[in-house]
Design an enzyme around this catalytic site. Structure first.
Site, PDB file in Angstrom:
ATOM      1  CG  ASP A 109     -19.237  65.546  17.432  1.00 25.21           C
ATOM      2  OD1 ASP A 109     -18.427  65.137  16.739  1.00 25.21           O
ATOM      3  OD2 ASP A 109     -19.656  65.410  18.584  1.00 25.21           O
ATOM      4  CG  HIS A 110     -14.796  64.534  13.582  1.00 26.18           C
ATOM      5  ND1 HIS A 110     -14.223  65.133  14.593  1.00 26.18           N
ATOM      6  CD2 HIS A 110     -14.188  63.560  13.334  1.00 26.18           C
ATOM      7  CE1 HIS A 110     -13.405  64.333  15.269  1.00 26.18           C
ATOM      8  NE2 HIS A 110     -13.024  63.301  14.487  1.00 26.18           N
ATOM      9  CG  HIS A 122     -15.882  63.633  19.528  1.00 29.73           C
ATOM     10  ND1 HIS A 122     -16.544  64.356  18.576  1.00 29.73           N
ATOM     11  CD2 HIS A 122     -14.763  63.949  19.661  1.00 29.73           C
ATOM     12  CE1 HIS A 122     -15.627  65.104  18.132  1.00 29.73           C
ATOM     13  NE2 HIS A 122     -14.472  64.754  18.673  1.00 29.73           N
TER      14      HIS A 122
HETATM   15  C1  BG6 Z   1     -10.954  65.867  17.992  1.00 25.21           C
HETATM   16  C2  BG6 Z   1     -10.454  66.328  19.196  1.00 25.21           C
HETATM   17  O1  BG6 Z   1     -12.464  66.549  18.049  1.00 25.21           O
HETATM   18  O2  BG6 Z   1     -11.272  64.647  17.715  1.00 25.21           O
HETATM   19  C3  BG6 Z   1      -8.973  65.607  19.047  1.00 25.21           C
HETATM   20  O3  BG6 Z   1     -10.166  67.803  19.358  1.00 25.21           O
HETATM   21  C4  BG6 Z   1      -8.811  64.213  18.779  1.00 25.21           C
HETATM   22  O4  BG6 Z   1      -8.330  65.795  20.377  1.00 25.21           O
HETATM   23  C5  BG6 Z   1      -9.828  63.738  17.582  1.00 25.21           C
HETATM   24  O5  BG6 Z   1      -7.818  63.446  18.611  1.00 25.21           O
HETATM   25  C6  BG6 Z   1     -10.208  62.398  17.512  1.00 25.21           C
HETATM   26  O6  BG6 Z   1     -10.812  62.019  16.312  1.00 25.21           O
HETATM   27  P1  BG6 Z   1     -10.765  60.886  15.471  1.00 25.21           P
HETATM   28  O7  BG6 Z   1     -11.757  61.178  14.281  1.00 25.21           O
HETATM   29  O8  BG6 Z   1      -9.284  60.650  15.082  1.00 25.21           O
HETATM   30  O9  BG6 Z   1     -11.263  59.571  16.283  1.00 25.21           O
END
Ligand code: BG6
Length: 549
Positions: free
Chosen positions: A204-205, A267
């Site tokens: 989960d990034h 997230h």
């Molecule tokens: C992803 C979602 O996991 O996270 C996207 O699939 C979203 O819809 C993105 O835009 C948001 O990531 P960050 O790092 O730009 O907040």
């Protein structure tokens, strides 16, 4: 160092032995990326690996093998990935020499993910590399494919014997892990048939973001706030992950997923866990993951018939973002004109344990909101008694701590101070910590951190099966309730606003409000720009876990 010296230093290990290290003490590694010609590889993975390479944080011996269905040569793939690195790597357009050196490590293998020969060909190539390097390289199988293939690839790898080496073989799977609880259980079972839990990196990034990791550092690295971090002092907690972008050509995926699946199940839940968890005893991956799972287990279940009271869904209609007119969700290309998919969700949750009993946790996320901002706000209780005369406290606000995750990165503490002057008059003031100001180093991208951790075999920032399943279990009543009661009012918020009215009501019912996003910018953009540029050129020194232990 010459190749022969390198080889002389690294002796081949026997089966099951720890892999040998190359000259910079990083173990040789191969990234076999399924979906190597796809968007994730182009946009995130290779730019991050290239940044690691430029920071001298890649092993001497490494390869990136892009596996995909399309017909491409090594050079065609390299050209495509160079374009991605130019757009998305920290240093921008790559220096030709650095890129050429890096690109020598990139190869392409065409193959159908459903056919056994794809995996046997890969096995051959991996064996060849081991032989060439006189080493036993770590094998990192990365599923950068659409989710329906998540079940196919581990099986192919397993059947080709590529999952067998518990030390060296690792598989990375990105969210969404499943479409619902049943499919997540099924997926975990399928992967688990071939890989042990200690080989599975569920990514989960958000967990790779520095500011997200800083939640733990801030809470448990300081004795100051933790004593206040509980129901006695905290009135409520609000977690916002707002985006001003729309669905960015991802209608096919997004219209099936919606905000609850796409953002809340992963997230938002990760942020909730980090904010609410008990202190860990050690910085051990499983210890931290246990504490996080405990939070999810303690969240009060949402009953099917109470969904409407504690969850709000929304979909954007047309509106304005940054002075530009933007169309509604149903007008996005690929979205059905009568789509019922939510692009916004807000939840009110309670955590039934000693620390948090009775404290509402408000979580919200959405597309095409007023601005991009992710932050966690801890709203402290009011003072038990206001001793000041009423005219002194016209501007009174209870103390609030805001952890800014992005785009601003830092922490703000709001509190009351005496306004200068002859009379006692209180004003709300702020103390700010800004990452960019405080540290003269660049902030690594989440993927750099996470890919490095996979090479380091450190699972701390990855999700364990039970955590993913607990998050699904918690949200299933919402999915079920929504499935039988389609929204009657979509679109119910204009692009460029903070979501549907009902989301305000969700918190207002308890006498609370969503915090306005904070602004950390208090130094001139030019100085920030140059500090950032200079820092982004400096290699980032990564401390190896194995060195620390
Ligand atoms: C992803 C979602 O996991 O996270 C996207 O699939 C979203 O819809 C993105 O835009 C948001 O990531 P960050 O790092 O730009 O907040």
């Amino acid at each position: 160092m010459s190749e022969s010296t390198r080889r002389a230093r690294s002796t081949p290990s026997g089966d099951g032995a720890r892999p040998v290290r190359s000259s910079n003490q990083l173990e040789p590694a191969v990234f076999a990326i399924f979906g190597g010609a796809g968007d994730l590889t182009w946009r995130k993975l290779v730019p991050a690996l290239f940044d690691l390479f430029q920071d001298r944080s890649m092993p001497d011996h490494f390869s990136i093998i892009g596996v995909d269905r399309v017909d491409l040569s090594d050079d065609e793939l390299r050209r495509r990935l160079r374009d991605g690195a130019g757009r998305f790597a920290h240093r921008g357009q790559p220096d030709a020499e650095a890129w050429d050196e890096f690109a020598r490590h990139i190869f392409y293998q065409q193959g159908d993910f459903k056919k056994p020969e794809t995996y046997s060909n890969l096995a051959e190539q991996l064996a060849k590399l081991d032989k060439e390097w006189n080493a036993k390289a770590q094998r990192i199988f990365y599923m950068a494919t659409p989710p329906p293939l998540f079940g196919v690839i581990p099986t192919g790898l397993g059947e080709a014997g590529l999952a067998r080496d518990r030390q060296r073989a690792r598989i990375v799977v990105e969210k969404p892990i499943g479409f619902d609880l049943d499919s997540a259980l099924q997926l975990n079972t399928t992967i688990g048939e071939h890989f042990d839990e200690c080989q599975i990196f569920r990514l989960d990034h958000y967990l790779g973001k520095e500011t997200v990791q800083n939640i733990l550092a801030f809470r448990f690295g300081n004795p100051l706030f933790e004593p206040l971090w509980n129901r006695r002092y905290v009135e409520y907690i609000a977690i916002t992950v707002a985006e001003d972008v729309g669905i960015e050509h991802r209608a096919g995926y997004y219209d099936q997923a919606g905000a609850l699946r796409d953002m809340a199940q992963n997230h938002l839940m990760q942020l909730l866990c980090l904010v609410a968890m008990e202190p860990m005893v050690s910085f051990d991956a499983d210890e931290i993951r246990n504490k996080k799972v405990d939070v999810l287990h303690a969240v009060r279940p949402i009953h099917h018939d109470a969904v409407a009271q504690c969850v709000v869904r929304g979909q954007y209609g047309n509106g304005w973002i940054g002075g530009q007119a933007v169309g509604g969700y149903r007008e996005e290309s690929g979205v059905p004109p009568d789509s019922q998919t939510e692009t916004f969700v807000a939840l009110r949750l309670y955590i039934d344990n000693w620390r948090w009993q009775g404290v509402p946790f408000y979580l919200r996320t959405g597309k095409r909101l007023s601005r991009q901002v992710s932050e966690v706000a801890i709203q402290f209780r009011a003072v038990p008694h206001r001793a000041f005369p009423p005219e002194a406290t016209l501007d009174w606000q209870s103390s609030r701590l805001i952890m800014a995750i992005q785009p601003d990165q830092g922490i703000v503490l709001r509190f009351q101070a005496k306004h200068p002057g002859p009379k006692m008059h209180l004003r709300t003031v702020e103390m700010k910590f800004n990452y960019q100001e405080a540290f003269a180093t660049r902030t690594p991208e989440a993927y750099e951190t996470l890919l490095w951790d996979v090479m380091e075999n450190d699972m701390t920032l990855f999700m364990r099966a039970d955590q993913v399943e607990a998050a699904w279990r918690l949200l299933m009543p919402v999915f079920d309730a929504w499935a039988v009661a389609p929204p009657g009012d979509f679109p119910n918020y204009a692009a460029g606003t903070w979501g549907p009215e009902a989301a305000q009501a969700l918190v207002a019912q308890q006498g609370h409000s969503w915090p306005l996003p904070i602004d950390l910018e208090d130094f001139p953009p030019e100085s920030k720009g140059s500090a950032e540029t200079a820092a982004s050129q400096k290699p980032l020194k990564r401390v190896r876990l194995k060195e620390v232990k």
